[in-house]
Design a protein around this motif. Sequence first.
Motif, PDB file in Angstrom:
ATOM      1  N   THR A   1      12.568   2.085  11.717  1.00 40.01           N
ATOM      2  CA  THR A   1      12.545   1.008  12.710  1.00 40.01           C
ATOM      3  C   THR A   1      12.858   1.602  14.079  1.00 40.01           C
ATOM      4  N   TRP A   2      11.985   1.321  15.052  1.00 43.38           N
ATOM      5  CA  TRP A   2      12.222   1.807  16.411  1.00 43.38           C
ATOM      6  C   TRP A   2      11.477   0.922  17.407  1.00 43.38           C
ATOM      7  N   ASN A   3      12.163   0.561  18.466  1.00 43.68           N
ATOM      8  CA  ASN A   3      11.571  -0.154  19.594  1.00 43.68           C
ATOM      9  C   ASN A   3      10.740  -1.350  19.142  1.00 43.68           C
ATOM     10  N   GLY A   4      11.229  -2.100  18.153  1.00 44.70           N
ATOM     11  CA  GLY A   4      10.516  -3.277  17.669  1.00 44.70           C
ATOM     12  C   GLY A   4       9.422  -2.980  16.681  1.00 44.70           C
ATOM     13  N   HIS A   5       9.221  -1.722  16.318  1.00 42.28           N
ATOM     14  CA  HIS A   5       8.196  -1.341  15.352  1.00 42.28           C
ATOM     15  C   HIS A   5       8.857  -0.996  14.028  1.00 42.28           C
ATOM     16  N   GLN A   6       8.056  -1.041  12.947  1.00 44.97           N
ATOM     17  CA  GLN A   6       8.647  -0.829  11.637  1.00 44.97           C
ATOM     18  C   GLN A   6       7.627  -0.290  10.651  1.00 44.97           C
ATOM     19  N   VAL A   7       8.108   0.607   9.795  1.00 34.50           N
ATOM     20  CA  VAL A   7       7.363   1.070   8.632  1.00 34.50           C
ATOM     21  C   VAL A   7       8.309   0.969   7.445  1.00 34.50           C
ATOM     22  N   ASP A   8       7.888   0.280   6.387  1.00 40.59           N
ATOM     23  CA  ASP A   8       8.729   0.073   5.223  1.00 40.59           C
ATOM     24  C   ASP A   8       7.886   0.318   3.973  1.00 40.59           C
ATOM     25  N   PHE A   9       8.436   1.078   3.016  1.00 43.04           N
ATOM     26  CA  PHE A   9       7.660   1.354   1.804  1.00 43.04           C
ATOM     27  C   PHE A   9       8.577   1.380   0.594  1.00 43.04           C
ATOM     28  N   LEU A  10       7.961   1.169  -0.567  1.00 38.80           N
ATOM     29  CA  LEU A  10       8.625   1.302  -1.859  1.00 38.80           C
ATOM     30  C   LEU A  10       7.609   1.842  -2.848  1.00 38.80           C
ATOM     31  N   VAL A  11       8.012   2.851  -3.609  1.00 43.61           N
ATOM     32  CA  VAL A  11       7.167   3.391  -4.665  1.00 43.61           C
ATOM     33  C   VAL A  11       8.045   3.610  -5.880  1.00 43.61           C
ATOM     34  N   GLY A  12       7.531   3.266  -7.063  1.00 40.35           N
ATOM     35  CA  GLY A  12       8.372   3.380  -8.242  1.00 40.35           C
ATOM     36  C   GLY A  12       7.579   3.387  -9.529  1.00 40.35           C
ATOM     37  N   GLN A  13       8.307   3.624 -10.625  1.00 39.15           N
ATOM     38  CA  GLN A  13       7.674   3.727 -11.936  1.00 39.15           C
ATOM     39  C   GLN A  13       8.715   3.414 -13.000  1.00 39.15           C
ATOM     40  N   SER A  14       8.245   2.994 -14.166  1.00 40.44           N
ATOM     41  CA  SER A  14       9.123   2.685 -15.285  1.00 40.44           C
ATOM     42  C   SER A  14       8.817   3.627 -16.440  1.00 40.44           C
ATOM     43  N   TYR A  15       9.888   4.120 -17.095  1.00 40.08           N
ATOM     44  CA  TYR A  15       9.758   5.007 -18.244  1.00 40.08           C
ATOM     45  C   TYR A  15      10.357   4.295 -19.451  1.00 40.08           C
ATOM     46  N   GLN A  16       9.499   4.031 -20.476  1.00 40.47           N
ATOM     47  CA  GLN A  16       9.880   3.184 -21.590  1.00 40.47           C
ATOM     48  C   GLN A  16       9.995   3.985 -22.879  1.00 40.47           C
ATOM     49  N   GLU A  17      11.014   3.678 -23.633  1.00 42.30           N
ATOM     50  CA  GLU A  17      11.134   4.302 -24.940  1.00 42.30           C
ATOM     51  C   GLU A  17      10.081   3.745 -25.889  1.00 42.30           C
ATOM     52  N   HIS A  18       9.840   2.429 -25.787  1.00 37.21           N
ATOM     53  CA  HIS A  18       8.876   1.783 -26.669  1.00 37.21           C
ATOM     54  C   HIS A  18       7.741   1.210 -25.825  1.00 37.21           C
ATOM     55  N   ILE A  19       6.524   1.399 -26.309  1.00 37.52           N
ATOM     56  CA  ILE A  19       5.364   0.823 -25.633  1.00 37.52           C
ATOM     57  C   ILE A  19       5.309  -0.665 -25.928  1.00 37.52           C
ATOM     58  N   GLN A  20       5.055  -1.442 -24.910  1.00 36.14           N
ATOM     59  CA  GLN A  20       4.986  -2.885 -25.078  1.00 36.14           C
ATOM     60  C   GLN A  20       3.667  -3.253 -25.744  1.00 36.14           C
ATOM     61  N   GLY A  21       3.730  -3.756 -26.958  1.00 37.36           N
ATOM     62  CA  GLY A  21       2.522  -4.121 -27.682  1.00 37.36           C
ATOM     63  C   GLY A  21       2.050  -5.523 -27.334  1.00 37.36           C
ATOM     64  N   HIS A  22       0.818  -5.794 -27.741  1.00 37.16           N
ATOM     65  CA  HIS A  22       0.215  -7.125 -27.577  1.00 37.16           C
ATOM     66  C   HIS A  22       0.212  -7.569 -26.109  1.00 37.16           C
ATOM     67  N   MET A  23       0.016  -6.622 -25.213  1.00 40.51           N
ATOM     68  CA  MET A  23      -0.066  -6.941 -23.797  1.00 40.51           C
ATOM     69  C   MET A  23      -1.528  -6.934 -23.371  1.00 40.51           C
ATOM     70  N   PRO A  24      -1.883  -7.716 -22.356  1.00 41.04           N
ATOM     71  CA  PRO A  24      -3.254  -7.661 -21.843  1.00 41.04           C
ATOM     72  C   PRO A  24      -3.603  -6.255 -21.378  1.00 41.04           C
ATOM     73  N   ALA A  25      -4.880  -5.911 -21.521  1.00 38.20           N
ATOM     74  CA  ALA A  25      -5.324  -4.592 -21.084  1.00 38.20           C
ATOM     75  C   ALA A  25      -5.076  -4.436 -19.587  1.00 38.20           C
TER      76      ALA A  25
ATOM     77  N   VAL B   1       2.163   3.443 -11.691  1.00 38.81           N
ATOM     78  CA  VAL B   1       2.953   3.630 -10.475  1.00 38.81           C
ATOM     79  C   VAL B   1       2.688   2.442  -9.546  1.00 38.81           C
ATOM     80  N   VAL B   2       3.756   1.745  -9.164  1.00 35.26           N
ATOM     81  CA  VAL B   2       3.619   0.605  -8.266  1.00 35.26           C
ATOM     82  C   VAL B   2       4.129   1.001  -6.886  1.00 35.26           C
ATOM     83  N   SER B   3       3.529   0.426  -5.858  1.00 34.35           N
ATOM     84  CA  SER B   3       3.923   0.776  -4.496  1.00 34.35           C
ATOM     85  C   SER B   3       3.688  -0.396  -3.563  1.00 34.35           C
ATOM     86  N   ARG B   4       4.406  -0.352  -2.459  1.00 35.84           N
ATOM     87  CA  ARG B   4       4.251  -1.367  -1.417  1.00 35.84           C
ATOM     88  C   ARG B   4       4.450  -0.681  -0.065  1.00 35.84           C
ATOM     89  N   LEU B   5       3.614  -1.038   0.901  1.00 35.46           N
ATOM     90  CA  LEU B   5       3.716  -0.481   2.240  1.00 35.46           C
ATOM     91  C   LEU B   5       3.545  -1.584   3.263  1.00 35.46           C
TER      92      LEU B   5
END
Length: 779
Positions: free
Chosen positions: A587-611, A622-626
């Motif tokens: 954040t500077w002089n009224g301007h802004q850049v904001d981001f988030l990037v992340g991931q989940s690591y699962q012991e068990h795969i979630q079954g019966h989920m939509p493709a 990997v999910v992200s937001r900018l």
Amino acid sequence: MKARILQNQYYSFLAFSILSSSFIANLWIFCSVTNAQQQMQMAHSNIGKTNAAPFSGKDPITFQADKVSYDSKAGEVVWEGDVHIWQNDHTLRADKVTFNKTTNIATASGNVAMVEPDGEILFTQHTQLGNNMQEGIMDQVYALLADGGKLAANGARRTGGKVHDFSRSVYTACPICAKNPKKSPFWQFRSYQAIRDMENQRIDFSDTFIDFWGIPVFYMPFFSITDPSVKRRSGFLIPSINWSSKYIGAYTTIPYYWAINKWSDLTFIPLFATKTGPQLSTVYRARFNKGMLRVEGGIADDTVGQHAWYNSYADRSVDKFKKGAQGYLFLKTEWALNDHWRYGGNINVASSANYMRDYRINGYGQDTLESDLYLEGFGEGSYSKVSVQAFQGLNRGVINNSDLPFSLPRYTYSYFGQPDALGGRFSLNTTDFVLYRPRGVNDQRGEVALNWDRPFDDSAGRKWLITLHVDSNIYRGTHLNEQPGFYRTRKSQFTGQALPTFAVKMNWPFLREFHIGDSTGTQIIEPIVQLIAAPHSKGGRNFYMPNEDSWNYEFTDTTLFALNRFQGTDRLDGGARANVGVHGNWTWNGHQVDFLVGQSYQEHIQGHMPARSGLDHHMSDVVSRLRISPVQWLTATGRTRVDPYDGKVNFADALFNFGFSHFGINGGYIYEPVTPYYYFYRNPYDHEGASKLYWQKTNELTLGVSTDWDHWHASAFGRRSISRKETVAYGGTVGYRNDCFSADVIYFKQKTMINGEENSDMVLFMLNFKTIGVFGING
């Protein structure tokens, strides 16, 4: 065409004669009791108060004048100079005020100004009242009204104390040119005669022109309104004329308003059309000390022909309701039991969706009409509600009434406690229900969700959150093989689930300042780690457990750190997993850049989920937001979900806004390799799998532009499906607006099909006169 006059407060200047007569009459009462010179005193004005008392023969009168004289033989009292007279927040100012007891005539002359408590000011050079104040005249009337309106009239006459006649009056709410006061305002109303009937509480106008820039453009030979001193009065409202409708042709409505008493009213709205039978609708409203009631309903002879059509699944749909008598009922009521409890209800039913479409009943275009009865309470940190619910399907291409549930009843309770001795906060939630479907799964659920959060910081600046959470549900279900479950059993089942969860989340923000030229900014880099431990729930799949609230599943940046990534609690997101992410912000002089990037690591795969759900591997998408705002005239937000194994984008959306002082562009984009809305249209667990419509891409772009210059403005938008290569909807508006007037032309076209209707168009013309109201024509 809809034409409404909202509030005709600008005609309140017509009350001047009552003000004059009462004021001057009380001056005589005061002076006949005592010597005016001996009683002269100063008083504080209360101009502007809305709760001021009216003129009265008993209340004292206070005045100030440079000179006061009293002739007992002639029975005349005269105030001269800078005369100010007050009574009950009403003020009269004049150069001279005279009252003669012998002739019973009161005269005020020279820069006469009369101020009412709401701030309205009436100006004239001469006014005279006689015959016990029953007769009177006023020359060259000017009024500055509290709502910003301005009035001028050649003169006014009072007759019999009941009728007031104004000659050649002009009214406007537009500013008057200070350099050239004689210049015509943007618009004005000119009436040859305005008669106020105090006994019948109405005002009649004759020979009225509406001028723009001094040029007459519209003429009304006669019209009448309720006296502005009356808040509510029975009578006809402004009729509406609609030139064209796709189903019922040209039609008109002639509303009649009935003020039953001080707390209730009833409006009758008959409708007459060229292509179908008439309709009579009514609106009843009532307010009481502890509640309110609103009932709207209608009945019509709908003769519009019905036709069969096919939805996206190639299902043939025919409205079971034939031509003839049809109707609707919308009821809303709410009552307070005490300071903490209230109850109420909403009843919304219609004979058919086609009837609502034909007569444009409010609510058409929705998928369902919802009705409910409820009792709810509010406490310190707690909320409780019990209700019964029913639904009526309106979009027969998607929803059939026999598939919709009845909630008999539904109970919700939520509690959020205060910090305890350990620094944590306890919360409890439950949503329990009994659901009945004429065709489909019937089930009952009992639920309790317990949660305890303990946040704290350490010496290294890390922010910790420890969570203990338990979800528990019990169910009883029948007809599980039918929609929406499609389970492999026809037997009644009693089952349940419980999922204890332990979670630790750590945010470690690193903050520093930096300099860009003369500007100073801040930079934040924040690693985020979350560990969740819970028994494996097999993707929440239980072949005997109904699912009423967890059909929608979306893995994005908004659910990355959620304990349960399902929408509800019928399906629980168990198993051990670690969620990691990095959040950054500049954040500077009224301007802004904001981001988030992340991931989940699962012991068990979630079954019966939509493709392409993003959770069909041990390592999630990997999910992200900018979000960026590099300059004042540009802001943009984008989100994605990318498969780490094949690099395919499984979800993306974006929003942007680009604009200068007189021009702007905004848009949005969404992409998914599937259309998740269609996933559960049929049994997704059989050998055929999900519907073919589910595998169609969602790929849409929306774009809008707008501009304004001086008093003009315009905008346009379009929405296009790139995957289907067709435009979904588009429209625009063009208008003019200034301090006292606005005009807009609005166009909208929808090309998608709703309930068998497609390629629908709407055109709306709107004129808004300040202090008068809004006039509209639509088709």
